[in-house]
Design an enzyme around this catalytic site. Structure first.
Site, PDB file in Angstrom:
ATOM      1  N   ASP A   1     -14.803 -15.265   2.928  1.00 32.47           N
ATOM      2  CA  ASP A   1     -14.747 -16.086   4.196  1.00 32.47           C
ATOM      3  C   ASP A   1     -14.524 -15.364   5.286  1.00 32.47           C
ATOM      4  OD1 ASP A   1     -14.672 -17.803   1.779  1.00 32.47           O
ATOM      5  OD2 ASP A   1     -12.315 -18.260   1.646  1.00 32.47           O
TER       6      ASP A   1
ATOM      7  N   ALA B   1     -10.781 -28.573   2.767  1.00 29.03           N
ATOM      8  CA  ALA B   1     -12.088 -29.087   2.556  1.00 29.03           C
ATOM      9  C   ALA B   1     -12.818 -28.127   1.612  1.00 29.03           C
ATOM     10  CB  ALA B   1     -12.595 -29.891   3.521  1.00 29.03           C
TER      11      ALA B   1
ATOM     12  N   LEU C   1     -13.803 -25.447   3.259  1.00 27.29           N
ATOM     13  CA  LEU C   1     -14.671 -24.833   4.442  1.00 27.29           C
ATOM     14  C   LEU C   1     -13.906 -23.590   5.116  1.00 27.29           C
ATOM     15  CD1 LEU C   1     -15.811 -28.189   5.725  1.00 27.29           C
ATOM     16  CD2 LEU C   1     -17.003 -26.599   4.166  1.00 27.29           C
TER      17      LEU C   1
HETATM   18  C1  GLA Z   1     -12.231 -19.297  -2.029  1.00 23.49           C
HETATM   19  C2  GLA Z   1     -12.136 -18.135  -1.956  1.00 23.49           C
HETATM   20  C3  GLA Z   1     -13.351 -17.287  -1.742  1.00 23.49           C
HETATM   21  C4  GLA Z   1     -14.164 -17.295  -2.966  1.00 23.49           C
HETATM   22  C5  GLA Z   1     -14.426 -18.857  -3.391  1.00 23.49           C
HETATM   23  C6  GLA Z   1     -15.317 -19.197  -4.472  1.00 23.49           C
HETATM   24  O1  GLA Z   1     -12.919 -20.068  -1.040  1.00 23.49           O
HETATM   25  O2  GLA Z   1     -11.439 -17.931  -0.650  1.00 23.49           O
HETATM   26  O3  GLA Z   1     -13.284 -15.970  -1.495  1.00 23.49           O
HETATM   27  O4  GLA Z   1     -13.754 -16.786  -3.969  1.00 23.49           O
HETATM   28  O5  GLA Z   1     -13.140 -19.632  -3.310  1.00 23.49           O
HETATM   29  O6  GLA Z   1     -16.408 -18.739  -4.255  1.00 23.49           O
END
Ligand code: GLA
Length: 360
Positions: A151, A103, A105
């Site tokens: 993340d 999702a 997340l």
């Molecule tokens: C994914 C990647 C993150 C980031 C986002 C876009 O979620 O895991 O590191 O690059 O895309 O902002």
């Protein structure tokens, strides 16, 4: 023993972490939890109600399991840990989650973070934020994806009640309190972007275009390009990537200032500008996400934007806390009505800022 790692929602600063620029996510109060018991041998056994049971012998230089098998996330965590700390004791683990998968997340990062922490704790090792950040983002390559570090940093180091301003050069996480009368919703577009499929190639293409723009301009980093007020390159793809990245970096700064002075209207406008840039320049939105953002605004939100990599997945929505029930009701009527796949527990979440794995 049990360890948990939360998912995250990115409030602003999209597709710029892999260029080393600051981003502003917060951890969700939804997580992946690993209950474990250390073993005296090197067997790793894990079961999940949703995905079944897997076991393998932990050795240095693990090879991936079959493509698409969830065992790869467990192997990624084990390989990441052994790369820095060596092969440790095995464990029996039970994995549970209330974080919607695929999702946007960060459920995959939350799984790798929580499983790696469990492997370390099973051997009595705590692992500092810095040590973990040295290896976790790279470790995700094992499952065929490699994002930036946002993340993992958000999942590890966020503070309850706060957004996390994550800087990469050098790495730091600054908690920024979210005013009590602000509220966020995370709403799923019901369009799923599987991170391991076509969306991954699209993601990598955005990254490549951004790097190509830098090379064209002869700049070593985006931070340098921004400092030098570099003009965008002529090639349309590179130009769009460059303009997205540089304007998004500026929006993050302005959003942090808006958060500091409690200016929810300004923060909301920046979210809308971010969405427009992701849609028009980087082209990582899709019609369901655009409709969702519009439906949120028609329902009384102050701002909304796609969150995560895009191509589907979720939007993050800002509103006044008192207005959240009305925004929710508006979305049910305007966006989710008549969609049999819609499950409110998975697809329309009150997103309150929770603690990261190292602070819970
Ligand atoms: C994914 C990647 C993150 C980031 C986002 C876009 O979620 O895991 O590191 O690059 O895309 O902002």
């Amino acid at each position: 023993m049990t360890v948990g790692a939360p998912g995250r929602v990115n409030l602003i600063g999209e597709h710029i972490d892999y260029h080393g620029l600051p981003v502003l996510p917060m951890a969700l109060r939804r997580s992946i939890r690993v209950s474990f018991r250390a073993r005296n041998d090197r067997l790793i056994r894990a079961s999940s109600e949703r995905y079944g049971t897997r076991e393998f012998e932990w050795t240095a230089g693990l090879r991936p399991a079959a493509a698409g098998d969830w065992e790869n996330y467990l192997r990624a965590a084990a390989e990441t840990v052994s790369g820095k700390w060596g092969v440790l004791r095995g464990m029996d683990a039970e994995i549970t989650s209330n974080l919607p998968p695929a999702a946007g997340l960060s459920s995959s990062s939350a799984l790798i973070v929580s499983f790696a922490l469990a492997l370390l704790r099973a051997d009595g090792i705590s692992g500092t934020f810095r040590e973990l950040m040295d290896v976790l983002p790279e470790g995700e390559q094992f499952v065929g994806t490699r994002g930036g570090g946002m993340d993992h940093a958000a999942s590890l180091a966020s503070r309850a009640g706060c957004a996390s301003l994550i800087r990469f050069d050098p790495l730091s996480v600054q908690p920024i309190p979210i005013p009590g009368d602000w509220a966020f919703l995370v709403a799923h577009s019901l369009h799923t972007a599987e991170k391991s499929g076509a969306a991954r190639e699209e993601y990598n293409a955005r990254r490549t275009a951004g790097v190509a723009a830098l090379c064209e301009l002869g700049c070593a980093s985006y931070a340098d390009a921004i400092r030098a007020h570099a003009a965008p390159p002529a090639d349309p793809l590179q130009r769009d990537a460059f303009l997205h990245v540089t304007t998004e970096a500026q929006r993050v700064q302005e959003a942090v200032a808006a958060l500091g002075r409690g200016d929810a209207e300004a923060f909301g406008r920046l979210m809308l500008d971010s969405h427009a840039s992701l849609r028009d320049r980087l082209k990582v939105s899709c019609p369901p996400l655009d409709h969702l953002v519009a439906a949120a605004m028609d329902s009384g939100a102050l701002g909304a934007r796609l969150t995560g990599a895009g191509f589907g997945g979720c939007a993050v929505i800002l509103c006044r806390r008192d207005d959240r029930p009305a925004v929710r009701a508006g979305l049910l009527a305007r966006f989710y009505a008549g969609r049999p796949r819609f499950d409110p527990d998975q697809h329309l979440i009150d997103a309150d800022p929770g603690p990261g794995a190292l602070h819970s």
